[in-house]
Design a protein around this motif. Structure first.
Motif, PDB file in Angstrom:
ATOM      1  N   ASP A 153       0.820  -1.216   0.000  1.00 36.34           N
ATOM      2  CA  ASP A 153       0.000   0.000   0.000  1.00 36.34           C
ATOM      3  C   ASP A 153       0.849   1.259   0.000  1.00 36.34           C
ATOM      4  N   TYR A 154       1.962   1.251   0.732  1.00 33.05           N
ATOM      5  CA  TYR A 154       2.876   2.395   0.705  1.00 33.05           C
ATOM      6  C   TYR A 154       3.329   2.697  -0.717  1.00 33.05           C
ATOM      7  N   LYS A 155       3.595   1.640  -1.482  1.00 31.17           N
ATOM      8  CA  LYS A 155       4.186   1.800  -2.810  1.00 31.17           C
ATOM      9  C   LYS A 155       3.159   2.048  -3.906  1.00 31.17           C
ATOM     10  N   THR A 156       1.910   1.690  -3.657  1.00 35.02           N
ATOM     11  CA  THR A 156       0.889   1.784  -4.714  1.00 35.02           C
ATOM     12  C   THR A 156      -0.252   2.699  -4.304  1.00 35.02           C
ATOM     13  N   TRP A 157      -1.135   2.214  -3.468  1.00 35.41           N
ATOM     14  CA  TRP A 157      -2.357   2.930  -3.093  1.00 35.41           C
ATOM     15  C   TRP A 157      -2.078   4.296  -2.476  1.00 35.41           C
ATOM     16  N   LEU A 158      -1.170   4.362  -1.498  1.00 34.75           N
ATOM     17  CA  LEU A 158      -0.925   5.624  -0.800  1.00 34.75           C
ATOM     18  C   LEU A 158      -0.383   6.679  -1.751  1.00 34.75           C
ATOM     19  N   VAL A 159       0.544   6.279  -2.606  1.00 33.75           N
ATOM     20  CA  VAL A 159       1.165   7.229  -3.538  1.00 33.75           C
ATOM     21  C   VAL A 159       0.239   7.539  -4.711  1.00 33.75           C
ATOM     22  N   GLY A 160      -0.252   6.474  -5.362  1.00 32.65           N
ATOM     23  CA  GLY A 160      -1.004   6.659  -6.597  1.00 32.65           C
ATOM     24  C   GLY A 160      -2.394   7.208  -6.406  1.00 32.65           C
ATOM     25  N   ASP A 161      -3.024   6.889  -5.266  1.00 32.44           N
ATOM     26  CA  ASP A 161      -4.392   7.349  -5.025  1.00 32.44           C
ATOM     27  C   ASP A 161      -4.442   8.463  -3.977  1.00 32.44           C
ATOM     28  N   ILE A 162      -4.135   8.143  -2.717  1.00 34.28           N
ATOM     29  CA  ILE A 162      -4.353   9.095  -1.626  1.00 34.28           C
ATOM     30  C   ILE A 162      -3.536  10.366  -1.801  1.00 34.28           C
ATOM     31  N   ASN A 163      -2.223  10.238  -1.955  1.00 34.90           N
ATOM     32  CA  ASN A 163      -1.390  11.429  -2.055  1.00 34.90           C
ATOM     33  C   ASN A 163      -1.657  12.218  -3.328  1.00 34.90           C
ATOM     34  N   THR A 164      -1.920  11.522  -4.414  1.00 35.15           N
ATOM     35  CA  THR A 164      -2.251  12.213  -5.666  1.00 35.15           C
ATOM     36  C   THR A 164      -3.550  12.987  -5.521  1.00 35.15           C
ATOM     37  N   LYS A 165      -4.546  12.339  -4.944  1.00 35.60           N
ATOM     38  CA  LYS A 165      -5.853  12.985  -4.759  1.00 35.60           C
ATOM     39  C   LYS A 165      -5.728  14.264  -3.925  1.00 35.60           C
ATOM     40  N   VAL A 166      -5.040  14.172  -2.800  1.00 29.62           N
ATOM     41  CA  VAL A 166      -4.947  15.315  -1.890  1.00 29.62           C
ATOM     42  C   VAL A 166      -4.077  16.420  -2.483  1.00 29.62           C
ATOM     43  N   ASP A 167      -2.968  16.043  -3.123  1.00 25.86           N
ATOM     44  CA  ASP A 167      -2.101  17.077  -3.710  1.00 25.86           C
ATOM     45  C   ASP A 167      -2.836  17.878  -4.768  1.00 25.86           C
ATOM     46  N   ARG A 168      -3.485  17.214  -5.712  1.00 24.78           N
ATOM     47  CA  ARG A 168      -4.135  17.960  -6.799  1.00 24.78           C
ATOM     48  C   ARG A 168      -5.340  18.755  -6.288  1.00 24.78           C
ATOM     49  N   ALA A 169      -6.122  18.160  -5.386  1.00 25.32           N
ATOM     50  CA  ALA A 169      -7.305  18.863  -4.877  1.00 25.32           C
ATOM     51  C   ALA A 169      -6.909  20.081  -4.055  1.00 25.32           C
ATOM     52  N   SER A 170      -5.884  19.940  -3.234  1.00 24.56           N
ATOM     53  CA  SER A 170      -5.462  21.064  -2.388  1.00 24.56           C
ATOM     54  C   SER A 170      -4.788  22.152  -3.213  1.00 24.56           C
ATOM     55  N   MET A 171      -3.897  21.753  -4.108  1.00 27.40           N
ATOM     56  CA  MET A 171      -3.177  22.757  -4.891  1.00 27.40           C
ATOM     57  C   MET A 171      -4.069  23.441  -5.918  1.00 27.40           C
ATOM     58  N   ALA A 172      -5.179  22.826  -6.276  1.00 27.51           N
ATOM     59  CA  ALA A 172      -6.144  23.517  -7.143  1.00 27.51           C
ATOM     60  C   ALA A 172      -6.658  24.777  -6.471  1.00 27.51           C
ATOM     61  N   HIS A 173      -6.614  24.793  -5.134  1.00 25.53           N
ATOM     62  CA  HIS A 173      -7.073  25.945  -4.360  1.00 25.53           C
ATOM     63  C   HIS A 173      -5.925  26.657  -3.656  1.00 25.53           C
ATOM     64  N   SER A 174      -4.685  26.355  -4.080  1.00 27.83           N
ATOM     65  CA  SER A 174      -3.502  26.985  -3.479  1.00 27.83           C
ATOM     66  C   SER A 174      -3.488  26.785  -1.970  1.00 27.83           C
ATOM     67  N   LEU A 175      -3.790  25.574  -1.555  1.00 32.95           N
ATOM     68  CA  LEU A 175      -3.800  25.206  -0.142  1.00 32.95           C
ATOM     69  C   LEU A 175      -2.701  24.182   0.096  1.00 32.95           C
ATOM     70  N   GLU A 176      -1.887  24.414   1.108  1.00 28.12           N
ATOM     71  CA  GLU A 176      -0.859  23.444   1.471  1.00 28.12           C
ATOM     72  C   GLU A 176      -1.409  22.480   2.515  1.00 28.12           C
ATOM     73  N   VAL A 177      -1.277  21.183   2.254  1.00 27.33           N
ATOM     74  CA  VAL A 177      -1.710  20.156   3.199  1.00 27.33           C
ATOM     75  C   VAL A 177      -0.480  19.421   3.722  1.00 27.33           C
ATOM     76  N   ARG A 178      -0.410  19.287   5.045  1.00 29.91           N
ATOM     77  CA  ARG A 178       0.702  18.599   5.687  1.00 29.91           C
ATOM     78  C   ARG A 178       0.184  17.341   6.385  1.00 29.91           C
ATOM     79  N   GLU A 179       0.942  16.257   6.289  1.00 30.79           N
ATOM     80  CA  GLU A 179       0.493  14.947   6.774  1.00 30.79           C
ATOM     81  C   GLU A 179       1.411  14.438   7.876  1.00 30.79           C
ATOM     82  N   PRO A 180       1.156  14.773   9.146  1.00 32.86           N
ATOM     83  CA  PRO A 180       2.063  14.340  10.229  1.00 32.86           C
ATOM     84  C   PRO A 180       2.156  12.832  10.392  1.00 32.86           C
TER      85      PRO A 180
END
Length: 648
Positions: A487-514
């Motif tokens: 999941d670290y190598k596939t789902w987390l990178v390809g789905d979760i992180n991609t989804k959050v990066d594009r959705a947040s940056m579409a609104h110029s919002l920085e998201v941090r994941e502790p």
């Protein structure tokens, strides 16, 4: 948070056109609406779009060292930069800014490519060393920040935070990779390092790429880190709970550094609630929290978010989204640049849109499920593994394989009676079975969907190959650790992180994941799997650790997820769009699909014979991608500037 781009001539020192460099850089202006910067010299062009978060006055990029011999464009945050500054100063390096960006420049001078080992954060950067005539690219360990690149037909190298930077270059050839199409209709995304186009690539997480002028071949990315599951930590439960709270606290504390309004997403789930509780303990002021609710109670977690907001007296903002909020299909196609099938991208886009009205930086709880065994599929997989380990493959394969064929597909039935997928998985080996459970469309379903001509073009390739390649590097025989690693190598990178990066940056919002801090991830990988899933309870040690800080209703309620009512949409208000998309001339002319299967999927879903909402949504999003891909590359409109964001 920013967007980076650039061009590099590996063979000579041709001059790049400034107008072209500016054009491709501005394709991602939404990632950095505050400033833009360009640097051009013979054989090199660097571009940057800035969202100002730290050192607002002097953190402009491209940023160079004292003698202008080393320069960088950087996207992300280095959370330990303040610790590195004194060490680098003691080595004789001089700083002219207070930014984390400059730390990377001097770290390169001090340690070369090994500098990435010293960086703690989320990052993607390109660093130019004029004296060595090298361009060095790097991506963070967990793949939070994206980095795409391609070799153009004229031999030059192009890179960008988003794929749209590369497709905007007139020399780039948009030839779709059939292997990427296979991955998409299996996984719902195109897995790293592949892109939807043959010519483009994603730099994998925890990898670097070093280019040198005069090189005679294209170098391969090099790994610099991996997570190792030892599962051998002798810590007892009480000590594990205490240390886990402290490690989460440290990770959150590092992510509170900002010179702009900062808050958190609060979904009402365990992970975001734990992050907010930790933030509240570190701040003398109320935490700014944002939540999205749905007018359909089956998809609404806002009451649980409100419990946590009330408990910690946060400045809480809630917006209710209508259950027919599906007008983002074309917007998402422009955002993701590739076909992307996770329908939770819609509420993710909305919560980022809402948060950006009040803050510039938001902390999230992403990554907790993968590290702590939070997904239901983990417990189900472990149950299957217990059977696989006791029944020889020679017996399992024919027995369960036959049951998998004979048992009817029962989407309408209660979950306990939907055994077809389980029977199919029981006939497989561990990696194949987990890939099977993670596939939106199983191999037999993809065979019916794809045309014979397209299947021949795959040459026998399957997205299972992605899982097998990663599994070969996992260095663990623990059944839970293996699928966490996958999941670290596939789902987390390809789905979760991609989804959050594009959705947040579409609104110029920085998201941090502790919860994706690599020090935390490394420590969690030492814990026995019995502390992650215990008595069928996922996130066991995490929930026990936060029992003193969170309501039991939040910790121990059934996991709901961030989903939308696809099936009803596609039988109701989206039915016309579904038919127009799935049977569009673009789709029929593509040659990828069996047309009779497309028609059958629509008819069976509309007649309520089967729930085909997953594959139909994938087809709708694929059609939206084809429409987007056939038009000139367009920038995503910038939604907001930093000045527009005000504290809650």
């Amino acid at each position: 948070m920013c967007g980076i781009s650039g061009l590099f001539d590996t063979q000579g020192q041709r001059n790049f056109n400034r107008a072209l460099v500016s054009h491709i850089n501005n394709m991602q202006s939404h990632r950095g609406p505050d400033e833009d910067g360009l640097h051009l010299e013979p054989g090199l062009a660097l571009g940057h779009r800035r969202l100002s978060v730290i050192d607002l006055a002097t953190g402009q990029q491209p940023l160079f060292n004292e003698d202008d011999s080393v320069g960088i464009v950087f996207n992300g945050e280095i959370y330990n930069f303040q610790e590195l500054v004194p060490e680098l100063k003691d080595m004789g390096h001089c700083f002219k800014t207070r930014s984390d960006t400059e730390v990377i420049v001097h770290a390169w001078e001090a340690w070369g490519p090994a500098c990435v080992q010293r960086l703690r954060g989320m990052f993607a950067f390109a660093l130019w060393d004029r004296n060595q005539q090298t361009l060095f690219l790097a991506r963070d360990r967990m793949g939070v920040k994206p980095l795409h690149y391609a070799w153009l037909p004229d031999g030059s190298f192009i890179f960008g935070s988003e794929l749209k930077v590369i497709t905007a270059h007139p020399g780039f050839v948009r030839c779709i990779d059939p292997l990427a199409v296979e991955e998409y209709f299996s996984l719902g995304y195109v897995a790293d390092p592949r892109c939807i186009y043959r010519q483009a690539h994603k730099l994998p997480p925890a990898h670097t790429l070093l280019l040198r002028r005069g090189m005679h071949s294209q170098p391969a990315p090099q790994p610099y880190w991996d997570v190792y599951f030892s599962n051998d930590n002798p810590v007892n439960l009480a000590d594990a709970e205490s240390e886990l709270r402290e490690r989460v606290k440290e990770s959150v504390r590092l992510r509170l550094i900002a010179d702009v309004p900062l808050g958190a997403f609060l979904s009402g789930g365990v992970d975001s609630s734990a992050v907010v509780a930790t933030m509240a303990g570190l701040s003398s002021l109320p935490v700014h929290t944002c939540a999205i609710g749905f007018d359909d109670p089956h998809y609404n977690e806002s009451a649980f978010a409100q419990q946590v907001a009330d408990l910690y007296r946060t400045d809480h903002r809630l917006e209710i989204v209508k259950s027919d909020d599906f007008d983002l299909i074309d917007t998402l196609a422009r955002l993701y640049d590739e076909p992307f099938a996770d329908s939770s991208a819609i509420p993710t886009y909305r919560v980022c849109q809402m948060a950006r009205k009040h803050v510039t930086v938001a902390l999230s709880g992403d990554g907790g499920d993968e590290s702590l065994g939070g997904y239901r599929r983990y417990s189900m997989h472990l149950g299957e593994e217990s059977v696989r380990s006791r029944v020889p493959h020679g017996l399992r394969s024919p027995l369960f394989g036959s049951l998998g064929i004979l048992y009817p597909k029962a989407d309408w039935a209660p979950r306990m009676f939907r055994a077809k997928t389980t029977f199919q998985a029981m006939a497989m080996d561990t990696v194949q079975a987990y890939h099977h459970s993670m596939s939106h469309l199983r191999v037999d379903q993809r065979q019916r969907l794809f045309s014979p001509e397209f299947q021949r073009s795959l040459g026998g390739y399957s997205s299972l190959d992605v899982f097998r390649q990663h599994a070969g590097k996992a260095q663990t025989e623990d059944p839970l650790a293996l699928i966490q690693y996958l999941d670290y190598k596939t789902w987390l990178v390809g789905d979760i992180n991609t989804k959050v990066d594009r959705a947040s940056m579409a609104h110029s919002l920085e998201v941090r994941e502790p919860l994706m801090d690599h020090h935390l991830v490394e420590w969690l990988a030492t814990l026995p799997s019995s502390l992650k899933i215990h008595g069928g309870q996922g996130k066991y040690v995490f929930k026990k650790a936060f029992e003193p800080l969170l309501p039991r209703d939040v910790l121990y309620r059934p996991k709901m997820g961030f989903s939308v009512p696809l099936a009803s949409w596609l039988r109701g208000p989206l039915a016309v769009r579904m038919c127009e998309s799935v049977l569009s001339q673009r789709m029929l002319d593509s040659g990828y699909f069996n047309v009779e299967t497309l028609r059958a999927l629509i008819n069976q879903h509309m007649n309520r014979k089967y729930d085909h909402s997953t594959v139909l949504w994938m087809l709708i999003m694929f059609d939206a991608f084809l429409r987007y891909a056939q038009t000139p590359a367009q920038a995503v409109p910038t939604a907001v500037t930093r000045a527009a964001a005000t504290p809650v």
